[in-house]
Write an enzyme that holds these catalytic residues in place. Structure first.
Site, mmCIF file in Angstrom:
data_model
loop_
_atom_site.group_PDB
_atom_site.id
_atom_site.type_symbol
_atom_site.label_atom_id
_atom_site.label_comp_id
_atom_site.label_asym_id
_atom_site.label_seq_id
_atom_site.Cartn_x
_atom_site.Cartn_y
_atom_site.Cartn_z
ATOM 1 N N ASP A 455 -8.041 33.117 -27.908
ATOM 2 C CA ASP A 455 -8.510 32.637 -26.606
ATOM 3 C C ASP A 455 -9.930 33.130 -26.339
ATOM 4 O O ASP A 455 -10.444 34.039 -27.006
ATOM 5 C CB ASP A 455 -7.560 33.111 -25.514
ATOM 6 C CG ASP A 455 -7.466 32.131 -24.349
ATOM 7 O OD1 ASP A 455 -8.364 31.280 -24.201
ATOM 8 O OD2 ASP A 455 -6.495 32.216 -23.570
ATOM 9 N N ASP A 519 -5.657 23.708 -20.311
ATOM 10 C CA ASP A 519 -4.681 24.540 -19.602
ATOM 11 C C ASP A 519 -3.814 23.709 -18.667
ATOM 12 O O ASP A 519 -2.831 24.213 -18.120
ATOM 13 C CB ASP A 519 -5.398 25.627 -18.785
ATOM 14 C CG ASP A 519 -5.766 26.840 -19.629
ATOM 15 O OD1 ASP A 519 -5.307 26.923 -20.779
ATOM 16 O OD2 ASP A 519 -6.518 27.706 -19.130
#
Length: 715
Positions: A455, A519
């Site tokens: 990430d 997301d």
């Protein structure tokens, strides 16, 4: 295919190079400066090229010679558009004019070396036309042949497009809203798109498509291009006053960021571009095959495993027994890879602390990861782990020990803003680099970790290494870090995630294997996000999860059929807390996971396509091979008319018959109609030509609903 020297006619042998692939020709004119003078449908390489085809008129009130639209436009040669190179040597050597000194060419590749000895510069341009997919790869390498440093400001990659390409498609977005398309008029002036966020960005994907006015998914000429680069970039499209048009892309350099020492070189990122005469599907399909054969490097050939991620189930509340119970539950659903997300490392109880301390938290995991991993492996699933190596929190043991490792200029008294309470580590600092590599290596050596979700949750602000701008260097150092880790652990797969789709490009994909597309798991939003992303990337690298009924990013609720069908056409996963769901919801998850597995070989190797829709609120798309077509019909908004449109299938073979079957429909399907078309209630066999020319009458569908159809060739 064996390479052979390109064949040109003797009269033009010093002027032209003709590159060819399966369906495309590119003709390069070498003098007065290397330029692409034809890029389109394949033409006969044996026929002599007539120079008359490329001789331009020279108008009044202009320079006295025709100026080529070169691979590297030069202000010193009289090109008044965006230069291909900008830089200087103490204020001098700022307008170089390059002359060709050598050309080597094969049937599909050309390497052109140019020099300006007065400016002390040499450029090597490489063009490679993939023989199977027609995708062109272009790059430049600039070498300082002078005796003092050369300050480089820009080195851009320039491609001409046809005069009748008067529309542009670009992709824009933001967090949880990535890859949205906009179509613009491209008649005069230009379009410039810049990203200065230090990663590929949610906001501006580094790609453009130039196309004819009437081009749609199925027909029309167009060129699509993408800059493979995970840092700052500029892409632009310009129309010159004489009507010629070009696309240009570059790594966007900060002031003073690149200084080339004598004898040293600077290389551009690679630009990937493709021409198609077969509409948007043509470039999409070519890019997909190119990625599959030239970009992706899977550690071992296997089906893409169905994911489960713990984030929306537990957030930072890690308790091994509960995680093992979750693993047991999702294994029953058909999950094949179990990923423990954020919250597993030392003192990481919320998002304000501990980034950088990459050791397993002994408070949460007193026996380490081994019992959890063993349990997951015994259930037949692979174990994956979330990491964010580039980041550091000031409230961390690492920062307290090494504040000098932070990327920025805090030592000069500046204070850059935090993002999610975190900052970046300077990957060009050898000690910081070695610490991260050692930490990740230790984890992966001690535990059976087959997958990393890598990430990157903030942008770069005032990015500096030793006081100098470091956006470009930080990006290159990231590539070196991933490459070094994969060299130590060649069988690990890595997902590129940056708060969702903030780092999605071909270059990072060369060393990773999957993108977390967004997301946002809201299926309605995902329909638009995935449609834009799939113009460049095949389904198997597009992370697409079935989310919970209530989306955590939009607060909207959706029926499982929309969530399941939307996630079906990617690399499927699931985000849920299985212990909090009703049995009916768990059965639905299991159903769509099984459906994905049934069609997975087709989804991840077949030919993707999009069909035009009369109703702009309807998406019609699918994937096919020689024997079957899997098709989704998704109604995003309230239908514009009382009757559904006709579903015409021009992608089918007219001389074959197809068994038309309904694979899945919304739960409330029967409430929208008094009478269903007969093909929905009973399997039909229909001629392909009739399906193409006449089509099926689609049912009336509720907004935010989806149905899944299959068309199978009858033997």
């Amino acid at each position: 295919m064996v390479k052979k020297p390109v064949q040109t006619n003797s009269a033009a042998s010093e002027r032209y190079v003709h590159l060819q692939s399966a369906k495309t020709s590119i003709v390069l004119m070498m003098q007065p400066a290397p330029a692409i003078v034809y890029w389109g449908k394949k033409i006969d390489a044996e026929a002599p090229l007539s120079g008359a085809l490329f001789d331009l008129p020279v108008g009044q009130a202009r320079l006295d010679v025709a100026i080529p639209l070169a691979l590297i436009p030069e202000q010193g040669r009289g090109d008044f558009g965006s230069p291909g190179i900008e830089g200087h040597r103490n204020g001098k050597d700022w307008a170089p004019v390059f002359e060709v000194i050598s050309v080597t060419a094969t049937l599909s590749c050309a390497t052109i070396t140019m020099s300006d000895p007065r400016a002390g510069l040499e450029v090597c341009s490489r063009l490679s036309l993939d023989e199977d997919t027609d995708v062109l790869t272009l790059s430049h390498k600039l070498t300082n042949t002078g005796t003092t440093e050369y300050a480089l400001q820009r080195l851009a990659l320039t491609l001409p497009v046809n005069d009748d390409f008067i529309d542009l498609i670009s992709l824009h977005g933001r967090w949880s809203h990535e890859f949205h398309q906009q179509r613009l008029s491209f008649k005069h002036g230009g379009y410039v798109q810049e990203n200065r966020r230090g990663r590929t960005s949610h906001e501006y994907f580094p790609g453009l498509i130039a196309l004819q006015k009437d081009t749609n998914e199925l027909r029309g000429d167009l060129i699509g291009m993408h800059l493979g680069w995970s840092g700052n970039h500029r892409v632009q499209a310009q129309v010159k006053s004489d009507g010629r048009r070009y696309l240009q892309a570059e790594a966007l350099l900060a002031p003073g960021e690149v200084s080339i020492a004598p004898g040293e070189s600077f290389s551009t990122p690679e630009l990937f571009a493709v021409f198609s005469a077969e509409g948007l599907n043509g470039i999409m399909q070519r890019f997909h095959q190119f990625v599959r054969h030239q970009i992706l490097d899977f550690p071992q050939p296997k089906l893409r495993p169905v994911h489960f991620n713990t984030w929306e189930g537990i957030y930072f509340d890690h308790e091994p027994h509960r995680i093992m119970e979750m693993a047991t539950a999702v294994a029953r659903l058909g999950v094949e890879r179990f990923i423990v997300d954020d919250g597993w490392f030392t003192d990481r109880d919320d998002d304000t602390c501990a980034l950088g301390d990459w050791q397993v938290d002994k408070r949460k995991y007193p026996e380490g990861f081994k019992p959890v991993i063993d349990h997951i492996n015994q259930l037949g699933m692979e174990f994956g782990l979330w990491v964010e190596p580039e980041m550091v929190c000031k409230n961390s043991a690492l920062y307290r020990a090494h504040p000098e490792w932070m990327l920025g200029m805090d030592e000069l008294g500046y204070q850059q803003p935090a993002g999610r309470s975190q900052f970046l580590l300077d990957l060009q600092n050898p000690e910081a680099f070695d610490y991260l590599l050692s930490s990740l290596d230790s984890l992966m050596t001690e535990y059976n970790i087959g997958y990393l979700k890598w990430d990157m949750n903030r942008e770069l602000v005032q990015s500096a290494h030793q006081g100098h701008a470091a956006y470009h260097g930080q990006t290159l150092a990231l590539y070196r870090l991933i490459d070094a880790l994969r060299e130590k652990h060649p069988y690990v797969e890595i997902e590129s995630c940056a708060s969702g789709g903030g780092r999605v490009d071909f270059e990072v994909l060369k060393r990773t294997h999957r993108f977390w597309t967004s997301d946002c798991n809201d299926a309605l939003e995902r329909q638009t996000i995935q449609r834009g992303m799939q113009l460049f990337f095949p389904p198997e690298v597009m992370g697409s999860h079935i989310g919970p009924r209530l989306s955590h990013t939009t607060r909207r609720c959706h029926d499982m059929s929309l969530r399941g069908i939307t996630a079906l056409f990617g690399h499927m996963g699931a985000e849920l807390d299985p212990q909090g769901l009703e049995d009916s919801e768990l059965r639905a998850f299991s159903k769509y996971i099984a459906l994905h597995k049934q069609y997975r070989p087709l989804l991840h190797s077949g030919t993707s396509f999009i069909l035009p829709s009369v109703d702009p609120g309807t998406h019609i798309y699918g994937v096919m091979d020689e024997s079957v077509v899997l098709l989704a019909v998704v109604q995003l908004t309230m239908p514009e008319h009382a009757l559904g449109q006709r579903l015409k299938m021009p992608i089918l073979s007219g001389d074959k018959s197809y068994r038309v079957e309904v694979v899945d429909v919304p739960a409330a399907f029967n409430k929208t109609m008094k009478h269903l078309p007969v093909w929905i209630e009973k399997t039909q066999v229909v001629n392909g030509d009739q399906l193409s020319q006449i089509g099926l009458s689609l049912p009336v569908m509720d907004p935010e609903s989806a149905m899944l159809l299959s068309f199978t060739v009858e033997s």
